[in-house]
Motif scaffolding. Structure first.
Motif, mmCIF file in Angstrom:
data_model
loop_
_atom_site.group_PDB
_atom_site.id
_atom_site.type_symbol
_atom_site.label_atom_id
_atom_site.label_comp_id
_atom_site.label_asym_id
_atom_site.label_seq_id
_atom_site.Cartn_x
_atom_site.Cartn_y
_atom_site.Cartn_z
ATOM 1 N N LYS A 1 -2.188 4.798 -4.621
ATOM 2 C CA LYS A 1 -2.338 3.713 -3.432
ATOM 3 C C LYS A 1 -2.671 2.258 -4.111
ATOM 4 O O LYS A 1 -2.161 1.502 -3.819
ATOM 5 C CB LYS A 1 -3.299 4.062 -2.457
ATOM 6 C CG LYS A 1 -3.080 5.295 -1.732
ATOM 7 C CD LYS A 1 -1.996 5.152 -0.940
ATOM 8 C CE LYS A 1 -2.145 4.376 0.413
ATOM 9 N NZ LYS A 1 -1.165 4.430 1.438
ATOM 10 N N LEU A 2 -3.257 2.090 -5.368
ATOM 11 C CA LEU A 2 -3.954 0.984 -5.940
ATOM 12 C C LEU A 2 -3.423 0.983 -7.245
ATOM 13 O O LEU A 2 -4.125 0.104 -8.016
ATOM 14 C CB LEU A 2 -5.280 0.861 -5.712
ATOM 15 C CG LEU A 2 -5.954 1.044 -4.341
ATOM 16 C CD1 LEU A 2 -7.196 0.834 -4.341
ATOM 17 C CD2 LEU A 2 -5.428 -0.309 -3.359
ATOM 18 N N MET B 1 0.835 -1.243 0.059
ATOM 19 C CA MET B 1 0.062 0.078 0.067
ATOM 20 C C MET B 1 0.898 1.065 -0.108
ATOM 21 O O MET B 1 0.633 2.322 0.426
ATOM 22 C CB MET B 1 -0.842 0.154 1.235
ATOM 23 C CG MET B 1 -2.030 -1.003 1.024
ATOM 24 S SD MET B 1 -3.146 -0.744 -0.146
ATOM 25 C CE MET B 1 -4.108 0.569 0.559
ATOM 26 N N ASP B 2 2.016 1.045 -0.475
ATOM 27 C CA ASP B 2 2.806 2.415 -0.436
ATOM 28 C C ASP B 2 2.443 3.220 -1.734
ATOM 29 O O ASP B 2 1.846 2.871 -2.746
ATOM 30 C CB ASP B 2 4.331 1.840 -0.938
ATOM 31 C CG ASP B 2 5.097 1.108 0.126
ATOM 32 O OD1 ASP B 2 4.558 1.423 1.323
ATOM 33 O OD2 ASP B 2 6.144 0.225 -0.089
ATOM 34 N N SER C 1 -3.330 -4.178 -13.175
ATOM 35 C CA SER C 1 -3.625 -5.535 -13.438
ATOM 36 C C SER C 1 -4.888 -6.105 -13.742
ATOM 37 O O SER C 1 -5.196 -7.165 -14.243
ATOM 38 C CB SER C 1 -3.020 -6.410 -12.149
ATOM 39 O OG SER C 1 -3.717 -6.056 -11.155
ATOM 40 N N ASN C 2 -5.899 -5.038 -13.403
ATOM 41 C CA ASN C 2 -7.205 -5.465 -13.555
ATOM 42 C C ASN C 2 -7.872 -4.910 -14.704
ATOM 43 O O ASN C 2 -7.662 -3.421 -14.846
ATOM 44 C CB ASN C 2 -8.206 -4.961 -12.263
ATOM 45 C CG ASN C 2 -9.523 -5.357 -12.327
ATOM 46 O OD1 ASN C 2 -10.110 -5.523 -13.226
ATOM 47 N ND2 ASN C 2 -10.151 -5.546 -11.259
ATOM 48 N N SER C 3 -8.153 -5.207 -15.903
ATOM 49 C CA SER C 3 -8.648 -4.987 -17.015
ATOM 50 C C SER C 3 -9.693 -3.962 -16.899
ATOM 51 O O SER C 3 -10.019 -3.095 -17.996
ATOM 52 C CB SER C 3 -8.585 -5.695 -18.158
ATOM 53 O OG SER C 3 -9.662 -6.804 -17.974
ATOM 54 N N LYS C 4 -10.628 -4.190 -16.025
ATOM 55 C CA LYS C 4 -11.820 -3.628 -15.948
ATOM 56 C C LYS C 4 -11.809 -2.250 -15.389
ATOM 57 O O LYS C 4 -12.739 -1.244 -15.726
ATOM 58 C CB LYS C 4 -12.959 -4.389 -15.150
ATOM 59 C CG LYS C 4 -13.338 -5.671 -15.663
ATOM 60 C CD LYS C 4 -14.326 -6.265 -14.924
ATOM 61 C CE LYS C 4 -14.870 -7.675 -15.443
ATOM 62 N NZ LYS C 4 -16.015 -8.481 -14.853
ATOM 63 N N LEU C 5 -10.840 -1.924 -14.356
ATOM 64 C CA LEU C 5 -10.752 -0.411 -13.831
ATOM 65 C C LEU C 5 -10.434 0.358 -14.822
ATOM 66 O O LEU C 5 -11.001 1.585 -14.636
ATOM 67 C CB LEU C 5 -9.594 -0.498 -12.801
ATOM 68 C CG LEU C 5 -10.098 -1.448 -11.491
ATOM 69 C CD1 LEU C 5 -8.814 -1.201 -10.233
ATOM 70 C CD2 LEU C 5 -11.527 -0.685 -10.827
ATOM 71 N N PRO C 6 -9.347 0.252 -15.836
ATOM 72 C CA PRO C 6 -9.142 1.368 -16.704
ATOM 73 C C PRO C 6 -10.406 1.628 -17.613
ATOM 74 O O PRO C 6 -10.829 2.618 -18.006
ATOM 75 C CB PRO C 6 -7.945 0.875 -17.369
ATOM 76 C CG PRO C 6 -7.225 -0.009 -16.708
ATOM 77 C CD PRO C 6 -8.331 -0.777 -15.951
#
Length: 227
Positions: A122-123, A1-2, A129-134
């Protein structure tokens, strides 16, 4: 969480900071505005204030008592007005829907900018890595671009009506030498500029977010395999 502050060296991070700043500027110039209408009529002066959300219902009645007749039958020479000419001034207009639409867009844009900045910093690994977020980020940015364009156009039209309503036309045959002048609208003019500037910024950011989506990356992979 850096925290990943390197994202602010990328266009998408810089654009989100600009979105945050100019969204606040846009709705703050409206919600913090206070205007004044100055009346001068029959050697009388008065003032009324108005402000957000610009639901205006003001009324003034100025009475001209210039004609005076002395009562000759009275030992004390009482005076009474010979005529009372009333100059009614009404300032009425409802521009609240346009103003609230603009302010709501600004507040929601500010909140989303804060949320997505948190995700970037933060994420960011999960974001990439999650294709749905973009994809969600891209679609929400499209929605805010449309909201900024429509709310800015609506508020520009509402501001034109507000300027007209706060400078009422007086009947010259009744309200002789009477004026009703409103204060400057420069702050509200700037708010319209901020609105269309926000539309430009959100629309321009679509390209940088699109590059993070699977749509763009899939096309890039197909192009590389074709070579």
């Amino acid at each position: 969480m850096d925290m990943n502050l390197l994202v602010f060296q990328e266009p998408r991070g810089v654009m989100r900071i600009l979105h945050l700043i100019f969204s606040i500027c846009a709705f703050a110039t409206i919600s913090g505005y206070t205007g004044t209408i100055y009346y001068t009529c029959y050697q009388q002066t008065a003032a009324d204030k108005f402000g957000y959300p610009f639901l205006i219902a003001l009324e003034r009645n100025f009475v001209n008592q210039s004609g005076i007749i002395a009562n000759a039958n009275s030992s004390t020479a009482n005076s009474q007005p010979s005529e009372n000419i009333v100059c009614p001034i009404q300032v009425v207009g409802d521009f609240s829907s346009d103003a609230k639409f603009f302010v709501t867009t600004g507040v929601l844009a500010m909140l989303y900018s804060l949320a997505i900045i948190y995700v970037y910093t933060k994420l960011d690994n999960m974001y990439k890595s999650n294709s749905k977020l973009p994809l969600y980020d891209f679609l929400i940015t499209v929605i805010f671009g449309v909201l900024w364009l429509s709310s800015s156009a609506a508020w520009a039209n509402g501001l034109t009506g507000l300027k007209s309503a706060t400078n009422p036309s007086l009947k010259p045959q009744v309200c002789k030498n009477c004026t009703a002048i409103s204060s400057s609208f420069s702050t509200l003019n700037i708010s319209v500029i901020f609105g269309f500037l926000n539309f430009f910024l959100w629309a321009a950011d679509l390209w940088f977010i699109y590059k993070e989506t699977s749509w763009f990356q899939g096309n890039q992979m197909q192009s590389t395999e074709g070579i």
